[in-house]
Design a protein around this motif. Sequence first.
Motif, PDB file in Angstrom:
ATOM      1  N   LEU A   2       0.924  -2.989  14.809  1.00 26.72           N
ATOM      2  CA  LEU A   2       0.794  -2.410  13.475  1.00 26.72           C
ATOM      3  C   LEU A   2       1.894  -1.372  13.265  1.00 26.72           C
ATOM      4  O   LEU A   2       2.587  -1.371  12.249  1.00 26.72           O
ATOM      5  CB  LEU A   2      -0.594  -1.764  13.336  1.00 26.72           C
ATOM      6  N   ALA A  28       5.115  -2.916  12.537  1.00 19.14           N
ATOM      7  CA  ALA A  28       5.181  -3.426  11.152  1.00 19.14           C
ATOM      8  C   ALA A  28       5.402  -2.277  10.174  1.00 19.14           C
ATOM      9  O   ALA A  28       6.153  -2.402   9.210  1.00 19.14           O
ATOM     10  CB  ALA A  28       3.898  -4.170  10.807  1.00 19.14           C
ATOM     11  N   LYS A  44      11.355  -0.903   3.649  1.00 20.89           N
ATOM     12  CA  LYS A  44      10.880  -1.722   2.535  1.00 20.89           C
ATOM     13  C   LYS A  44      11.941  -1.877   1.459  1.00 20.89           C
ATOM     14  O   LYS A  44      12.724  -0.964   1.220  1.00 20.89           O
ATOM     15  CB  LYS A  44       9.633  -1.076   1.900  1.00 20.89           C
ATOM     16  N   LEU A  72       6.509  -5.893  -2.368  1.00 17.38           N
ATOM     17  CA  LEU A  72       5.454  -5.730  -1.367  1.00 17.38           C
ATOM     18  C   LEU A  72       5.379  -7.010  -0.520  1.00 17.38           C
ATOM     19  O   LEU A  72       5.555  -8.106  -1.034  1.00 17.38           O
ATOM     20  CB  LEU A  72       4.130  -5.493  -2.098  1.00 17.38           C
ATOM     21  N   LYS A  73       5.101  -6.818   0.789  1.00 17.92           N
ATOM     22  CA  LYS A  73       5.100  -7.983   1.699  1.00 17.92           C
ATOM     23  C   LYS A  73       3.688  -8.297   2.214  1.00 17.92           C
ATOM     24  O   LYS A  73       2.824  -7.432   2.222  1.00 17.92           O
ATOM     25  CB  LYS A  73       5.987  -7.666   2.924  1.00 17.92           C
ATOM     26  N   ILE A 120       0.723  -9.166   5.028  1.00 19.91           N
ATOM     27  CA  ILE A 120       0.394  -8.511   6.297  1.00 19.91           C
ATOM     28  C   ILE A 120      -0.482  -9.416   7.176  1.00 19.91           C
ATOM     29  O   ILE A 120      -1.260  -8.921   7.985  1.00 19.91           O
ATOM     30  CB  ILE A 120      -0.332  -7.159   6.055  1.00 19.91           C
ATOM     31  N   ILE A 178      -3.491  -7.672   9.749  1.00 18.98           N
ATOM     32  CA  ILE A 178      -4.667  -7.247   8.953  1.00 18.98           C
ATOM     33  C   ILE A 178      -5.640  -6.520   9.879  1.00 18.98           C
ATOM     34  O   ILE A 178      -5.939  -6.997  10.975  1.00 18.98           O
ATOM     35  CB  ILE A 178      -5.361  -8.494   8.337  1.00 18.98           C
ATOM     36  N   GLN A 225     -10.068  -4.133   6.721  1.00 24.07           N
ATOM     37  CA  GLN A 225      -9.432  -4.850   5.603  1.00 24.07           C
ATOM     38  C   GLN A 225      -9.888  -6.308   5.598  1.00 24.07           C
ATOM     39  O   GLN A 225     -10.165  -6.888   4.549  1.00 24.07           O
ATOM     40  CB  GLN A 225      -7.907  -4.782   5.756  1.00 24.07           C
ATOM     41  N   VAL A 260      -8.015   5.208  -0.079  1.00 25.84           N
ATOM     42  CA  VAL A 260      -7.037   6.296  -0.212  1.00 25.84           C
ATOM     43  C   VAL A 260      -5.639   5.714  -0.442  1.00 25.84           C
ATOM     44  O   VAL A 260      -5.427   4.507  -0.245  1.00 25.84           O
ATOM     45  CB  VAL A 260      -7.033   7.193   1.050  1.00 25.84           C
ATOM     46  N   SER A 289      -3.844   2.719   1.664  1.00 18.56           N
ATOM     47  CA  SER A 289      -4.823   2.079   2.557  1.00 18.56           C
ATOM     48  C   SER A 289      -4.721   0.551   2.500  1.00 18.56           C
ATOM     49  O   SER A 289      -5.459  -0.147   3.178  1.00 18.56           O
ATOM     50  CB  SER A 289      -6.243   2.531   2.199  1.00 18.56           C
ATOM     51  N   ARG A 319       0.568   3.592   4.871  1.00 16.42           N
ATOM     52  CA  ARG A 319       1.937   3.681   4.360  1.00 16.42           C
ATOM     53  C   ARG A 319       2.742   4.811   4.970  1.00 16.42           C
ATOM     54  O   ARG A 319       3.842   4.603   5.484  1.00 16.42           O
ATOM     55  CB  ARG A 319       1.913   3.863   2.833  1.00 16.42           C
ATOM     56  N   ARG A 328       4.066   8.094  -2.137  1.00 15.07           N
ATOM     57  CA  ARG A 328       4.889   6.884  -2.307  1.00 15.07           C
ATOM     58  C   ARG A 328       5.851   6.711  -1.134  1.00 15.07           C
ATOM     59  O   ARG A 328       6.443   5.664  -0.962  1.00 15.07           O
ATOM     60  CB  ARG A 328       5.739   6.939  -3.597  1.00 15.07           C
TER      61      ARG A 328
HETATM   62  N1  LIG Z   1      -2.830  -4.007   8.064  1.00 17.47           N
HETATM   63  C1  LIG Z   1      -1.611  -3.678   7.689  1.00 17.47           C
HETATM   64  N2  LIG Z   1      -0.542  -4.058   8.414  1.00 17.47           N
HETATM   65  C2  LIG Z   1       0.708  -3.732   8.045  1.00 17.47           C
HETATM   66  N3  LIG Z   1       1.000  -3.032   6.956  1.00 17.47           N
HETATM   67  C3  LIG Z   1      -0.027  -2.628   6.192  1.00 17.47           C
HETATM   68  C4  LIG Z   1      -1.369  -2.925   6.502  1.00 17.47           C
HETATM   69  N4  LIG Z   1      -2.159  -2.395   5.547  1.00 17.47           N
HETATM   70  C5  LIG Z   1      -1.357  -1.811   4.676  1.00 17.47           C
HETATM   71  N5  LIG Z   1      -0.068  -1.942   5.053  1.00 17.47           N
HETATM   72  C6  LIG Z   1       1.123  -1.436   4.377  1.00 17.47           C
HETATM   73  O1  LIG Z   1       0.794  -0.171   3.812  1.00 17.47           O
HETATM   74  C7  LIG Z   1       1.487  -0.004   2.584  1.00 17.47           C
HETATM   75  C8  LIG Z   1       0.504   0.379   1.511  1.00 17.47           C
HETATM   76  O2  LIG Z   1      -0.184  -0.749   1.085  1.00 17.47           O
HETATM   77  P1  LIG Z   1      -0.664  -0.902  -0.417  1.00 17.47           P
HETATM   78  O3  LIG Z   1       0.440  -0.575  -1.343  1.00 17.47           O
HETATM   79  O4  LIG Z   1      -1.330  -2.195  -0.524  1.00 17.47           O
HETATM   80  O5  LIG Z   1      -1.735   0.282  -0.449  1.00 17.47           O
HETATM   81  P2  LIG Z   1      -2.556   0.861  -1.672  1.00 17.47           P
HETATM   82  O6  LIG Z   1      -3.858   1.285  -1.125  1.00 17.47           O
HETATM   83  O7  LIG Z   1      -2.567  -0.105  -2.784  1.00 17.47           O
HETATM   84  O8  LIG Z   1      -1.701   2.123  -2.025  1.00 17.47           O
HETATM   85  P3  LIG Z   1      -1.671   3.077  -3.315  1.00 17.47           P
HETATM   86  O9  LIG Z   1      -3.042   3.210  -3.833  1.00 17.47           O
HETATM   87  O10 LIG Z   1      -1.157   4.351  -2.747  1.00 17.47           O
HETATM   88  O11 LIG Z   1      -0.700   2.471  -4.245  1.00 17.47           O
HETATM   89  C9  LIG Z   1       2.233  -1.290   2.330  1.00 17.47           C
HETATM   90  O12 LIG Z   1       3.564  -1.142   2.770  1.00 17.47           O
HETATM   91  C10 LIG Z   1       1.525  -2.307   3.199  1.00 17.47           C
HETATM   92  O13 LIG Z   1       2.376  -3.342   3.603  1.00 17.47           O
END
Ligand SMILES: Nc1ncnc2c1ncn2[C@@H]1O[C@H](COP(=O)(O)OP(=O)(O)OP(=O)(O)O)[C@@H](O)[C@H]1O
Length: 736
Positions: A162, A165, A170, A174-175, A177, A181, A185, A202, A205, A575, A718
Amino acid sequence: MEAKMHKDYMEETERLEYIKQMIEEEIVLLSNKTYTVLNEDVIAEIVYMDNQRMKKLETSAHNPYFGRIDFRERNQDKLENIYIGKASLMDTDSDEDGVMLITDWRAPISTLYYDGNIGSVKYNCPAGNIGGELSLKRNYKIENGHLEKITDIDVSALDEMLLEALEDKKDTKLKDIVSTIQSEQNEIIRADLTKSLIIQGVAGSGKTTIALHRIAYLIYTYQHRYRPHEFMIIAPNKLFLQYIEDMLPELGVEDVEQTTMEDLTKNIVAEHFSISEDDDKLKKIIENESDKNLVESLRAISRIKTDLKYKVILEEFVDEIINEILPKDDLIFEGVLIIEASELSRIFHENYKRYSVLKSIKLVKKLMTTRFENSKSDIEDNIYATINQRQINLEKDEKNISNQNEEIKKIHLEQQSRIKNMKKNFIKLMNTYLKEPKQSILKYYEKFLIKDKFINKLISDKEYLMDYFKEMSKNIRTNKMVEIEDLPALMYLQHKLIGAKNISNTKHIVIDEGQDFGTFQYYILRDIMKEATFTILGDIAQGINYHRGTSDWEDVKQKVFKDQCQIKYLQQSYRTTVEIMNAANEVIGKVEDENIILAHPVLRHGAQVEKIKKDSYGDIVDCIATEINKLMDKYNSIAIIGKNNQQCEKIYDQMTSKGIDVQWLKDRESEYSQQIVLLPSYLAKGLEFDCVIIPGGGEDNYKMNKLDGMLLYVCMTRALHELRIYYVNECSELLK
Ligand SMILES: Nc1ncnc2c1ncn2[C@@H]1O[C@H](COP(=O)(O)OP(=O)(O)OP(=O)(O)O)[C@@H](O)[C@H]1O
């Protein structure tokens, strides 16, 4: 570990080569395939499926799988090596029936890769609960078809993968996962489709990421029941849709409905109207902070229009329209009673309550037409009887004896015509008796806004808001312009008066940044899409639109879903680095709101958050300009986040005059494509960048209040790897 060092390297390399060969063979097979079925529709469907399969195979040829689990089902001898990838692959040459070479990450058994620890495990599948022993969990890093790394996973190794990753840089999209996972999640991604879910997660997350993986999972799992277009994603704006656009195809999903609440409303209310920029109100609030009355009235209006109470008052308005439409007299045709006014009213208010007014009218007209058909002989008798009576009266009338024959002829002609045109005449009468709503939805809404008897109920203790409603009505009349807060009302009126058939087939709807919508919006979506379930994802701490949004999920759960949904919490943030998350937590911790939950960062460290004092804004831009080349070498994406566009404009002018190529994302329609972007705080929500620079972190910009706290928190969270905050004079209290 480096693949070559692993004890199973040879065996795993051989297997990878074999799989690559199998993929190649299937690709060749598909490209040489001829289609002999006669029916063109069937051919089109098969060609489409084959093309989809081809695309999947071509992408998986370079990276066919990422994981493996060894599992022995209870009471079975055979130990199965299950390889997990983005697309499944079957061994068609095998003697055994349907041997899976690669299992799709969404298959029921793959959950063991994400959830199960080594030892005794179980998983759910259509056949029921399957238990057994998990003896191996392995991860592969395969790049361009080469095995680079093999990692046998225990709990700590999973964290290692993790972290690797998350260390990645970036770019503008968005990529997926799939290989990392996390268990909490995975639970959300695989949650039952038949129940609605609210996810409070949060910042960082993984809400957006999970939302898209969940769609991919649901489409795969329910592929025999539902088509992709029956799933819908509602995202905050086009900028955001663009940001996530690559992920669904990466996950092998196409044709999912992707929209914004604005576009969805325009689709439902098929009329021309424009929506004032959502950010306009926020901008006004931000820019008029000192004018407390103005800010309070802007907020009050937004809250009124997005709360369920607004729906209650609109309901009264719709009732009034129905009462105006419903005739006070019975419908009698040629002396035959077709329907009594009281029966009509009862049908509308009781039997057809769930239908739109238009549909009710259509149904009731059907009913009246049937009654007409059944009463045809009575109607004919009545026509003959009245005509006969007129003839008798005429014959008795001795004064007009000379014209009698002529008159009797006329009466007979009339009789023939009334009999012949009976149905036509009935329809004409029925249509004038019961009129369909003629006005446009916008016109109805415009009328509603100036009806004191309704508006008074909404603002009884706030007389000063009355003018605002009148002004809004005028704006709709002259400019056809509404606010984003009016969208639920427009949807509601369309649904109740005309019907909202465009989207009623949707089976599941995913709403991201869900804190931006109020209870009325959720209520009306639920009412329109009666068969759909919802996954709503959001974060109360990022509720910068709290004037029109939700600040308590329990409220949505109870008032909209009548408790028939579950709220799940995600507290782990993936993040940002520990340093950035801690700094952001301190800021949001100063905002007084019991519903705000602080994030736990994943243990990934980075540079300290820098707070840099400068003598002037000019100096700040000079400093950014000097540093920017170094940052560009280090990072793929850099964002300079101003509080508002006025600030961005100044920075943009200064930066471009220094020859720095920066892309200014001014509004939600902007295209995000460059390495360095400049954008206002409220547009940054949902996005992420390797490095974030906040050029105005001073007391003059971010004051000690809820909105500024949330805006600053959004900007700070961010950043993935580095955060720099500049200020002039005094640093904001929020940052101290
Ligand atoms: N299990 C995971 N493995 C790798 N990367 C992850 C994982 N979970 C989240 N991320 C990474 O964390 C970052 C935040 O994910 P994402 O934007 O989906 O979060 P969010 O909760 O929607 O954030 P926000 O509410 O702050 O916009 C992304 O770069 C995502 O790829």
